[in-house]
Design a protein around this motif. Structure first.
Motif, PDB file in Angstrom:
ATOM      1  N   ALA A  48       0.825  -1.208   0.000  1.00  0.00           N
ATOM      2  CA  ALA A  48       0.000   0.000   0.000  1.00  0.00           C
ATOM      3  C   ALA A  48       0.859   1.257   0.000  1.00  0.00           C
ATOM      4  O   ALA A  48       0.572   2.218  -0.727  1.00  0.00           O
ATOM      5  CB  ALA A  48      -0.935  -0.014   1.221  1.00  0.00           C
ATOM      6  N   CYS A  49       1.915   1.253   0.799  1.00  0.00           N
ATOM      7  CA  CYS A  49       2.823   2.413   0.802  1.00  0.00           C
ATOM      8  C   CYS A  49       3.502   2.583  -0.554  1.00  0.00           C
ATOM      9  O   CYS A  49       3.696   3.717  -1.025  1.00  0.00           O
ATOM     10  CB  CYS A  49       3.868   2.246   1.902  1.00  0.00           C
ATOM     11  N   TYR A  50       3.855   1.484  -1.178  1.00  0.00           N
ATOM     12  CA  TYR A  50       4.515   1.553  -2.493  1.00  0.00           C
ATOM     13  C   TYR A  50       3.605   2.195  -3.536  1.00  0.00           C
ATOM     14  O   TYR A  50       4.060   2.995  -4.362  1.00  0.00           O
ATOM     15  CB  TYR A  50       4.927   0.144  -2.925  1.00  0.00           C
ATOM     16  N   PHE A  51       2.319   1.851  -3.514  1.00  0.00           N
ATOM     17  CA  PHE A  51       1.393   2.388  -4.506  1.00  0.00           C
ATOM     18  C   PHE A  51       0.900   3.786  -4.157  1.00  0.00           C
ATOM     19  O   PHE A  51       0.587   4.572  -5.047  1.00  0.00           O
ATOM     20  CB  PHE A  51       0.197   1.442  -4.675  1.00  0.00           C
ATOM     21  N   LEU A  52       0.807   4.091  -2.865  1.00  0.00           N
ATOM     22  CA  LEU A  52       0.271   5.389  -2.463  1.00  0.00           C
ATOM     23  C   LEU A  52       1.335   6.480  -2.394  1.00  0.00           C
ATOM     24  O   LEU A  52       0.988   7.666  -2.439  1.00  0.00           O
ATOM     25  CB  LEU A  52      -0.410   5.272  -1.090  1.00  0.00           C
ATOM     26  N   LEU A  53       2.594   6.102  -2.300  1.00  0.00           N
ATOM     27  CA  LEU A  53       3.647   7.108  -2.203  1.00  0.00           C
ATOM     28  C   LEU A  53       3.709   8.014  -3.434  1.00  0.00           C
ATOM     29  O   LEU A  53       3.819   9.241  -3.284  1.00  0.00           O
ATOM     30  CB  LEU A  53       4.996   6.427  -1.961  1.00  0.00           C
ATOM     31  N   PRO A  54       3.645   7.506  -4.677  1.00  0.00           N
ATOM     32  CA  PRO A  54       3.630   8.425  -5.820  1.00  0.00           C
ATOM     33  C   PRO A  54       2.431   9.362  -5.832  1.00  0.00           C
ATOM     34  O   PRO A  54       2.549  10.526  -6.241  1.00  0.00           O
ATOM     35  CB  PRO A  54       3.617   7.472  -7.033  1.00  0.00           C
ATOM     36  N   VAL A  55       1.271   8.858  -5.387  1.00  0.00           N
ATOM     37  CA  VAL A  55       0.082   9.723  -5.329  1.00  0.00           C
ATOM     38  C   VAL A  55       0.278  10.826  -4.301  1.00  0.00           C
ATOM     39  O   VAL A  55      -0.079  11.989  -4.533  1.00  0.00           O
ATOM     40  CB  VAL A  55      -1.170   8.884  -5.022  1.00  0.00           C
ATOM     41  N   TYR A  56       0.861  10.469  -3.156  1.00  0.00           N
ATOM     42  CA  TYR A  56       1.129  11.485  -2.133  1.00  0.00           C
ATOM     43  C   TYR A  56       2.121  12.519  -2.651  1.00  0.00           C
ATOM     44  O   TYR A  56       1.944  13.719  -2.448  1.00  0.00           O
ATOM     45  CB  TYR A  56       1.669  10.801  -0.882  1.00  0.00           C
ATOM     46  N   TRP A  57       3.175  12.061  -3.311  1.00  0.00           N
ATOM     47  CA  TRP A  57       4.150  13.012  -3.863  1.00  0.00           C
ATOM     48  C   TRP A  57       3.487  13.926  -4.887  1.00  0.00           C
ATOM     49  O   TRP A  57       3.760  15.132  -4.930  1.00  0.00           O
ATOM     50  CB  TRP A  57       5.305  12.262  -4.526  1.00  0.00           C
ATOM     51  N   LEU A  58       2.618  13.373  -5.717  1.00  0.00           N
ATOM     52  CA  LEU A  58       1.938  14.183  -6.724  1.00  0.00           C
ATOM     53  C   LEU A  58       1.043  15.225  -6.069  1.00  0.00           C
ATOM     54  O   LEU A  58       0.989  16.382  -6.512  1.00  0.00           O
ATOM     55  CB  LEU A  58       1.118  13.277  -7.638  1.00  0.00           C
ATOM     56  N   ALA A  59       0.341  14.831  -4.999  1.00  0.00           N
ATOM     57  CA  ALA A  59      -0.518  15.782  -4.301  1.00  0.00           C
ATOM     58  C   ALA A  59       0.299  16.891  -3.651  1.00  0.00           C
ATOM     59  O   ALA A  59      -0.093  18.069  -3.681  1.00  0.00           O
ATOM     60  CB  ALA A  59      -1.362  15.054  -3.260  1.00  0.00           C
TER      61      ALA A  59
END
Length: 309
Positions: A48-59
Motif C-alpha cells: 500500500a505504501c509503495y502504490f500510495l507514495l507516488p500519489v502522495y508526492w503528486l498531491a
C-alpha cells in the motif's frame, strides 16, 4: 453430600474455582495473531505504501511553486499554493487543459458506455445462442485479449487514412468501442448468471430478442457490465499511443497526450513543469472517484461470474 454439591457449583461459577482458572490464558492464546497473518499484514502495508507514495508526492508537488518544486524535499509541504496553481492550470493557453479534459471525458465516457453495451451483447450471444463457428469466434476474442493494443495502432492509422478519418474524434473513439476482455468476461458471467428458463418464459410471453436483452439481461448482468465499464473507462482515459498516432490538432488531444507535450516543452518553458504536475494530479481525480463509487460492483463482477452451479 451437601458440601460437595456446594463446592461443585462454586467451582462452576465465573471466578469461583479451578474450572475457570485457565480460561483467561486460553483466550489470550486464541487472540494471539498467527505469524502468517502478521507477515501478510506487513506485506500488504508495504504494498500500500509503495502504490500510495507516488500519489502522495503528486498531491504535495501540485501545491508548490516551480522554485519550491526543485528546491525543497519532495514529500514535505512548503508554502502551499494549490489554488493559485490550479487557476493557472485552467487558464494557461486560453484554457487548453479544460479542452483536453472535455476530450478525455468524451473519449472515455462515450467509448466506455458503447463498448460495454457491445461487449454485453456479444457475451450474451456467445453464451446463449447455438450457431456454427461460435467457439471459433470466442477463440478469436481470446486472441484479441492477448494482442497488445500498441501493435494495432499503425494498421488502424493506415485504415483510417484510407477512410479520411485521421485527426478526427472518430479516429480515437471508434477503436475504443471494441473490448475483447469485456466480451470474454460477459460471456463467462452470462453462462452462470442468466437462467435459460427465464429467457424461454420471456419468449413464450411474446418478447423479442431485443426487448429481452435490454429489459432482462442487462439488469441481470449489471455487475459484470459495471466491471467492463470501469476497466474500459480507465483504459481509454490512460490511452496515450493511439491519440499520438491519430491526432495532429492539439485541440483534439486527451489529457495524457496534452501533458506529454507540456513535459516536452518544459525544457524551454520551466513553468510548464508545475502545470504538468498539477494537470496529472487533477487527471487522477476522476479515476479515483470512479473506482471508489464502482468498486462494489467491480468485485462482484470479477468473482461471481467465475462460480458455476
Amino acid at each position: 453430600m451437601t458440601t460437595t454439591a456446594t463446592r461443585t457449583r462454586a467451582d462452576d461459577e465465573p471466578g469461583g474455582g479451578p474450572a475457570r482458572a485457565g480460561a483467561p490464558a486460553q483466550r489470550t492464546a486464541r487472540r494471539r495473531p498467527r505469524p502468517g497473518r502478521v507477515l501478510m499484514a506487513g506485506f500488504l502495508t508495504v504494498a500500500a505504501c509503495y502504490f500510495l507514495l507516488p500519489v502522495y508526492w503528486l498531491a504535495v508537488a501540485s501545491t508548490k511553486s516551480t522554485d519550491r518544486l526543485f528546491g525543497s524535499f519532495g514529500l514535505t509541504l512548503s508554502d502551499p499554493q494549490w489554488l493559485h496553481n490550479i487557476s493557472r492550470l485552467f487558464s494557461y493557453d486560453s484554457g487548453i487543459y479544460l479542452r483536453w479534459a472535455v476530450n478525455s471525458l468524451l473519449y472515455a465516457g462515450v467509448g466506455a458506455v458503447l463498448a460495454t453495451l457491445l461487449a454485453g451483447a456479444a457475451g450474451f450471444a456467445l453464451a446463449t445462442y447455438r450457431f456454427r463457428g461460435r467457439e471459433a469466434v470466442f477463440k478469436g476474442i481470446l486472441a484479441g485479449v492477448l494482442l497488445p493494443t500498441t501493435a494495432l495502432a499503425l494498421p488502424l492509422y493506415l485504415l483510417f487514412g484510407k477512410l479520411g478519418l485521421t485527426d478526427t474524434y472518430w479516429s480515437v473513439l471508434l477503436p475504443s468501442l471494441v473490448s475483447p476482455f469485456g466480451a470474454y468476461l460477459c460471456r463467462i458471467y452470462a453462462e452462470s448468471a442468466v437462467p435459460t428458463t427465464l429467457l424461454e418464459a420471456a419468449r413464450v410471453d411474446g418478447a423479442g430478442e431485443g426487448r429481452i436483452f435490454f429489459t432482462l439481461v442487462l439488469r441481470i448482468m449489471s455487475p459484470a457490465l459495471v466491471t467492463v465499464l470501469l476497466f474500459q473507462f480507465v483504459h481509454i482515459w490512460n490511452n496515450y499511443f493511439l491519440p499520438l498516432v491519430m491526432l495532429a490538432d492539439d485541440r483534439k488531444y486527451p489529457i495524457t497526450l496534452g501533458l506529454a507535450t507540456w513535459r516536452t516543452a518544459a525544457d524551454r518553458h520551466p513553468e510548464l513543469y508545475q502545470l504538468t504536475i498539477g494537470g496529472a494530479f487533477v487527471s487522477v481525480v476522476p479515476l479515483a472517484v470512479a473506482m471508489l463509487v464502482l468498486q462494489r460492483y467491480w468485485r462482484t463482477g470479477l468473482t461471481e461470474g467465475g462460480v458455476k452451479e
